[in-house]
Scaffold this active site. Structure first.
Site, PDB file in Angstrom:
ATOM      1  N   HIS A  85       3.815  -1.943   3.129  1.00 48.81           N
ATOM      2  CA  HIS A  85       3.790  -0.614   2.615  1.00 48.81           C
ATOM      3  C   HIS A  85       5.234  -0.403   1.808  1.00 48.81           C
ATOM      4  O   HIS A  85       6.204  -0.920   2.104  1.00 48.81           O
ATOM      5  CB  HIS A  85       3.492   0.174   3.606  1.00 48.81           C
ATOM      6  CG  HIS A  85       2.335   0.406   4.249  1.00 48.81           C
ATOM      7  ND1 HIS A  85       2.070  -0.937   5.242  1.00 48.81           N
ATOM      8  CD2 HIS A  85       1.038   0.984   4.317  1.00 48.81           C
ATOM      9  CE1 HIS A  85       0.585  -0.538   5.752  1.00 48.81           C
ATOM     10  NE2 HIS A  85       0.192   0.215   5.119  1.00 48.81           N
TER      11      HIS A  85
ATOM     12  N   ASP B 285       0.860  -1.224  -0.018  1.00 48.17           N
ATOM     13  CA  ASP B 285      -0.030   0.040   0.070  1.00 48.17           C
ATOM     14  C   ASP B 285       0.812   1.451   0.059  1.00 48.17           C
ATOM     15  O   ASP B 285       2.104   1.251   0.399  1.00 48.17           O
ATOM     16  CB  ASP B 285      -0.887   0.019   1.097  1.00 48.17           C
ATOM     17  CG  ASP B 285      -1.968  -0.799   1.167  1.00 48.17           C
ATOM     18  OD1 ASP B 285      -2.015  -1.768   0.237  1.00 48.17           O
ATOM     19  OD2 ASP B 285      -2.952  -0.871   2.012  1.00 48.17           O
TER      20      ASP B 285
END
Length: 436
Positions: free
Chosen positions: A397, A252
């Site tokens: 991430h 992400d």
């Protein structure tokens, strides 16, 4: 003088005998190794065709059709179009599609779902100088023969995975086109359907030693609530995949110019696929990174434009935010994502209804590395390896704040593979389309 004439005659006889013996020995069947057998004719054109067959055979063993670089079972149609431009035609054929490139005299068969190329064909005009007799004389008899419509197809097994096919129209002896085919890369019908998980729902795992008791309690409450919500919205919201020894690595908050490229390099080194949920406002500043992710066969997906909590927006605002992100991504890769991850995982009935209206599926996660909370590589690796189960979707991430993942990711991949897990993208794990 007579003696010289006699010697000369004997030499001629010996020379003729040698030529006859050479011709007879050349008629021995070639070995099963498919090494091209030299043709004994002195015809320059025939020698050229034999040389061509050798090149065709060598390319096929590598999974390539002669004169192009794309490998069946490895390349995707998106990679082909990235280098060659858009196909001239794109036709459905059974469970797959066939894209034709007229100017290149080539076509590719590929899966609808994962877009993997399983068939590469060449219609180059020089192939039409090849005849069945020349092929058999150079390569030996084919391993098998089949018929489709008005064509005879002669099939050579050139490697454990790949077949080389010569397509010759009935009533002729000349090749129309050739094909390199990877049967094991064709998705079966069952694999084309969305995953039916039944009662296979995973809890969301992952801990951090940096969260307060209050924050941790709220997280545990959210995890239980969202899993229960997913159970009542199967097919629209996914927490995990099926009970199979496969997992997906998802990333992400990218793109950026540091963590995202480094993570991409790691995935490519280990030859595994990742799924990247990009924030729309960051796509334009890092267009080259987005394109590189896509061109390398990874998924580029929607993670909103501003990373706002969708549960705090109304339906019109959600639609507008999704569209801005879709437009930004489509401008770079030419495709519109059909999978999104809501910011913070915040999803309720209002959010899911709005997302569904856009023809998009929400995919969250079942393992949270909590890499945003803890900066120790060992903790991140442990959150994955100590909790991993069949069908897990792993959350990481790739923003500039998560450089620790550059250190943690190789360890995660190596240990997952050691445990026997296949690392796949979300399209493969869930059986849903990644793009509209």
């Amino acid at each position: 003088m007579k003696r010289k004439s006699l010697i000369y005659s004997l030499l001629v006889v010996l020379a003729v005998t040698f030529v006859i013996c050479s011709c007879e020995s050349s008629e021995v069947s070639p070995s099963p190794s498919l090494s091209p057998t030299p043709v004994t004719s002195t015809s320059p054109s025939l020698s050229k065709e034999t040389e061509l067959l050798g090149q065709i055979l060598d390319s096929a063993r590598e999974g390539r059709v002669w004169i192009n670089e794309f490998v069946v079972g490895q390349s995707t149609i998106d990679q082909v179009e990235s280098q060659w431009g858009k196909s001239d035609t794109n036709d459905e054929a059974g469970l797959g599609m066939y894209a034709s490139f007229t100017g290149r005299k080539a076509s590719f068969g590929y899966n609808k779902l994962n877009r993997l190329v399983f068939d590469s064909r060449s219609y180059d005009q020089s192939l039409q100088n090849l005849t069945l007799d020349i092929i058999v004389q150079s390569l030996g008899p084919s391993d098998s023969k089949t018929e489709i419509g008005t064509d005879d197809i002669y099939i050579y097994k050139v490697s454990p995975k790949n077949q080389l096919k010569f397509i010759i129209p009935k009533g002729t002896s000349k090749v129309d086109h050739i094909s390199v085919f990877s049967e094991g890369s064709v998705l079966k019908e069952a694999e084309m359907q969305p995953v039916s998980k039944g009662n296979y729902f995973l809890s969301i795992e992952g801990k951090s030693n940096q969260l307060t008791q209050t924050a941790w309690a709220k997280m545990l409450d959210w995890r239980k609530t969202i899993v229960d919500f997913a159970k009542s919205h199967q097919g629209d919201l996914y927490i995990n995949g099926a009970d199979e020894k496969k997992v997906a690595l998802t990333f992400d908050d990218g793109p950026d110019d540091q963590t995202t490229p480094a993570v991409l390099d790691i995935l490519n080194t280990y030859k595994v696929k990742g799924s990247f949920f990009f924030i729309g406002k960051q796509v334009n500043p890092y267009m080259d990174v987005v394109k590189r992710v896509y061109d390398n066969g990874h998924l580029v997906l929607n993670h909103s434009f501003n990373h706002d909590d969708y549960t705090k927006l109304d339906a019109n605002q959600i639609h507008a935010d999704m569209k801005k992100t879709e437009d930004a991504i489509r401008a770079v890769i030419g495709k519109t994502p059909a999978i999104m991850r809501t910011p913070y995982g915040a999803t309720n009935h209002k959010v899911l209804t709005a997302v569904k209206q856009e023809g998009v599926t929400v995919v969250l996660w079942s393992i949270d590395t909590l890499d945003w909370s803890q900066k120790e590589s060992d903790n991140i690796v442990n959150n994955v390896i100590s909790n991993v189960r069949n069908g897990d979707i792993i959350l990481m991430h790739t923003s500039k704040k998560q450089t620790v993942n550059i250190e943690a990711l190789p360890k995660i991949i190596e240990q997952l593979q050691k445990k026997g897990f296949s690392i796949v993208d979300l399209e493969t794990l869930l059986g849903v389309h990644a793009y509209k």
